[in-house]
Design an enzyme around this catalytic site. Structure first.
Site, PDB file in Angstrom:
ATOM      1  N   LYS A   1      42.485  32.654  37.345  1.00 17.78           N
ATOM      2  CA  LYS A   1      42.485  31.758  36.623  1.00 17.78           C
ATOM      3  C   LYS A   1      42.743  31.136  35.632  1.00 17.78           C
ATOM      4  O   LYS A   1      43.775  31.162  35.907  1.00 17.78           O
ATOM      5  CB  LYS A   1      41.475  33.047  35.200  1.00 17.78           C
ATOM      6  CG  LYS A   1      40.403  33.530  36.071  1.00 17.78           C
ATOM      7  CD  LYS A   1      39.821  34.877  35.095  1.00 17.78           C
ATOM      8  CE  LYS A   1      38.363  35.675  35.804  1.00 17.78           C
ATOM      9  NZ  LYS A   1      37.888  36.846  35.054  1.00 17.78           N
TER      10      LYS A   1
ATOM     11  N   ARG B   1      40.527  43.829  39.913  1.00 18.50           N
ATOM     12  CA  ARG B   1      39.877  42.793  40.418  1.00 18.50           C
ATOM     13  C   ARG B   1      40.805  41.121  41.204  1.00 18.50           C
ATOM     14  O   ARG B   1      41.002  40.644  40.165  1.00 18.50           O
ATOM     15  CB  ARG B   1      38.762  42.161  39.718  1.00 18.50           C
ATOM     16  CG  ARG B   1      37.478  41.529  40.584  1.00 18.50           C
ATOM     17  CD  ARG B   1      36.238  41.696  39.586  1.00 18.50           C
ATOM     18  NE  ARG B   1      35.160  40.663  40.499  1.00 18.50           N
ATOM     19  CZ  ARG B   1      35.285  39.562  40.414  1.00 18.50           C
ATOM     20  NH1 ARG B   1      35.937  38.384  39.625  1.00 18.50           N
ATOM     21  NH2 ARG B   1      34.481  39.073  40.890  1.00 18.50           N
TER      22      ARG B   1
END
Length: 306
Positions: free
Chosen positions: A240, A274
């Site tokens: 991210k 994840r």
């Protein structure tokens, strides 16, 4: 907790029985492999659009050690980072349902469906999915809590401010961690009131969803405090923007930063990570666990120089 208040409930790490499958949450940290069947996801969008390509990638992640495959058909990437308009129900079903069905035929690995739409979750559970991963924490679709309760499927509840198209427009909080903790506590209560078994709920602090770079770093640094909720914690920080922005790199260069975030999260008590990079994450986490395990059982006196 840093507040000195007693925890809301004891930390939970019950294994999830998923029909004939099982997700172990009471032992080593588990890795969830990300399978985006979308054209516009921020890292792997467009890579797995065909059913064959999606299944091949899922089987590769299973071989690398993924304990769960998370299938998503709608990108939550905000417009400022190239995200598109919301995906219609029929289109999302066309993207994910054939993949879930084919994947269930090909493997017994647990499957999570990443959706905020009750009908998508329902059809995918019928096709063989095991877990609902709802980034709206059951807020976007009034029917989702009923689907979760009626199916008995575990559900992952994530903190998100606003909707994907607006969530990065306001990332200032009076007290970020208190808001995340309070929000998740409220959504757990909502789910339980709707018939969901509390022992089948996991929580996700929503890294990257309505948070600044500093906010994301703060959440990971204080992740251990989410134990107060008494539910397993999932963290999805993989590649991210807060990682590559912090390091002054590109998304393609963000593997090492992602691994650092994964290890800090695991050390702080996350039960599920994840990730895009299953093999690398799993190797790093298992090495960390081996060091912790050895240190725990080592004879302190024998390891010290005389």
């Amino acid at each position: 907790m840093r507040t000195g208040q007693p925890p809301i409930a004891a930390a939970a790490s019950e294994d999830w029985q998923l029909g004939g499958r099982r997700l172990e949450l009471s032992g080593p940290v588990q890795v969830m492999g990300i399978l985006n069947v979308t054209p516009d996801s921020f890292y792997d969008g467009g890579c797995h659009l065909s059913v064959d390509a999606a299944v091949a990638r899922a089987l590769q992640m299973e071989d690398e050690g993924a304990a769960v495959i998370d299938v998503g058909g709608e990108s939550t990437r905000p417009p400022m980072y190239g995200g598109g308009d919301p995906v219609a129900l029929d289109e999302e079903l066309q993207r994910v349902l054939p993949v879930v069905a084919a994947l269930r035929e090909a493997t017994s690995v647990p499957i999570s469906i990443d959706t905020t739409k009750a009908e998508v979750a329902h059809h995918c559970l019928q096709a063989g999915a095991d877990i609902i991963n709802d980034t709206s924490a059951l807020q976007d679709d009034d029917g989702m809590v009923t689907v979760a309760a009626d199916s008995g499927a575990p559900v992952i509840l994530m903190h998100r401010r606003g909707i994907p198209s607006t969530m990065q427009c306001n990332t200032e909080y009076d007290n970020l961690f208190a808001e995340v903790l309070g929000f998740l506590e409220g959504r757990i209560d909502f789910a339980v009131a709707g018939g969901v078994d509390r022992g089948r709920i996991a929580v996700d602090p929503g890294i990257g969803f309505g948070k600044s770079v500093a906010g994301n770093l703060q959440l990971i640094g204080r992740l251990d405090e989410l134990e107060a909720l008494g539910c397993p914690v999932l963290v999805g920080a993989s590649r991210k923007s807060f990682i590559w922005k912090t390091l002054g790199l590109t998304i393609e260069e963000s593997l090492e930063g992602s691994l650092a975030a994964a290890l800090i999260s695991a050390l702080a008590g996350a039960r599920i990570l994840r990730v895009h990079d299953v093999a690398s994450t799993l190797r790093a986490v298992r090495m960390m666990e081996a060091i912790k395990r050895t240190a725990l059982f080592a004879d302190d006196d024998s390891s010290r120089p005389s």
